[in-house]
Design an enzyme around this catalytic site. Structure first.
Site, PDB file in Angstrom:
ATOM      1  N   GLY A 174       2.561  31.137   9.488  1.00 30.81           N
ATOM      2  CA  GLY A 174       1.974  29.813   9.633  1.00 30.81           C
ATOM      3  C   GLY A 174       1.396  29.636  11.020  1.00 30.81           C
ATOM      4  CB  CYS A 231       7.420  29.052  17.263  1.00 37.75           C
ATOM      5  SG  CYS A 231       5.900  28.130  17.493  1.00 37.75           S
ATOM      6  CG  HIS A 241       7.617  25.816  12.238  1.00 30.90           C
ATOM      7  ND1 HIS A 241       8.617  26.360  13.001  1.00 30.90           N
ATOM      8  CD2 HIS A 241       6.459  26.120  12.883  1.00 30.90           C
ATOM      9  CE1 HIS A 241       8.085  26.951  14.063  1.00 30.90           C
ATOM     10  NE2 HIS A 241       6.772  26.820  14.007  1.00 30.90           N
ATOM     11  CG  HIS A 284       3.298  23.502  15.792  1.00 32.88           C
ATOM     12  ND1 HIS A 284       3.574  23.741  17.118  1.00 32.88           N
ATOM     13  CD2 HIS A 284       3.847  24.541  15.106  1.00 32.88           C
ATOM     14  CE1 HIS A 284       4.257  24.871  17.241  1.00 32.88           C
ATOM     15  NE2 HIS A 284       4.441  25.374  16.033  1.00 32.88           N
TER      16      HIS A 284
END
Length: 188
Positions: free
Chosen positions: A50, A110, A152, A156
């Site tokens: 992602g 991340c 997640h 952001h």
């Protein structure tokens, strides 16, 4: 302001754009689709599942993801709700409509916090509404790792990073590594 997708790259913490709330995309244009394509390429090159627009310095409410099926569950793409995607997906102006189930622990990393991983509590299922890369609205019900990835990446868009959601133990374990990222930027 025109964006040159070829100039985009993944930014690392503590880049300012990672903490800013992203703006809605007014129209899905060729420029938006070009950014989507570049983000998918960057995500694959970094071996991620992602990537959100703020991670490449673009303050748009947009993320892409491609969560492959697990080796032991090839049917995860066709499960109800799915736990994997059939390929890359774009979520433009996403809104999580519903969180389903009590939060469970899961390890997350991340691309903007290289080599930092920790436990985060998240609901196991979500229903999200968004526009696709053609500007068509869709509603998507996801579970498992796919639901975690959606949450997640959506974080952001509001300037929230995984370290903000780490369990207390993970915060303590990663504190030194996060400080190193901050120091590295100060001494450039």
């Amino acid at each position: 302001m025109s964006i040159r997708p070829e100039n985009l790259s993944i930014l690392h913490y503590p880049a300012d754009s990672l903490r800013a709330k992203a703006a809605p995309i007014e129209r899905v244009t060729d420029e938006v689709r070009s950014v989507v394509g570049r983000m998918v390429d960057l995500m694959y090159n970094a071996e991620g599942i992602g990537l959100a627009a703020p991670q490449v310095g673009v303050s748009w409410r947009l993320f892409v993801l491609d969560v492959p099926p697990t080796e032991d569950d090839e049917r995860s793409i066709h499960a109800e709700p799915p736990t994997a995607t059939p390929g890359p997906m774009a979520f433009i102006n996403p809104r999580i409509e519903k969180y389903i189930g009590p939060p469970i622990r899961g390890e997350e990393g991340c691309l903007s916090l290289p080599e930092i991983r920790g436990e985060v509590l998240r609901p196991p299922e979500v229903i999200v509404r968004a526009l696709d890369a053609h500007g068509e609205e869709f509603t998507f019900h996801a579970a498992g790792l796919l639901a975690r990835c959606i949450q997640h990446e959506n974080d952001h868009l509001d300037g929230v990073l995984i370290m903000d959601r780490f369990t207390q133990v993970s915060r303590l374990k990663t504190r030194g590594a996060i400080r190193e990222l901050e120091r590295a930027v100060r001494f450039r």
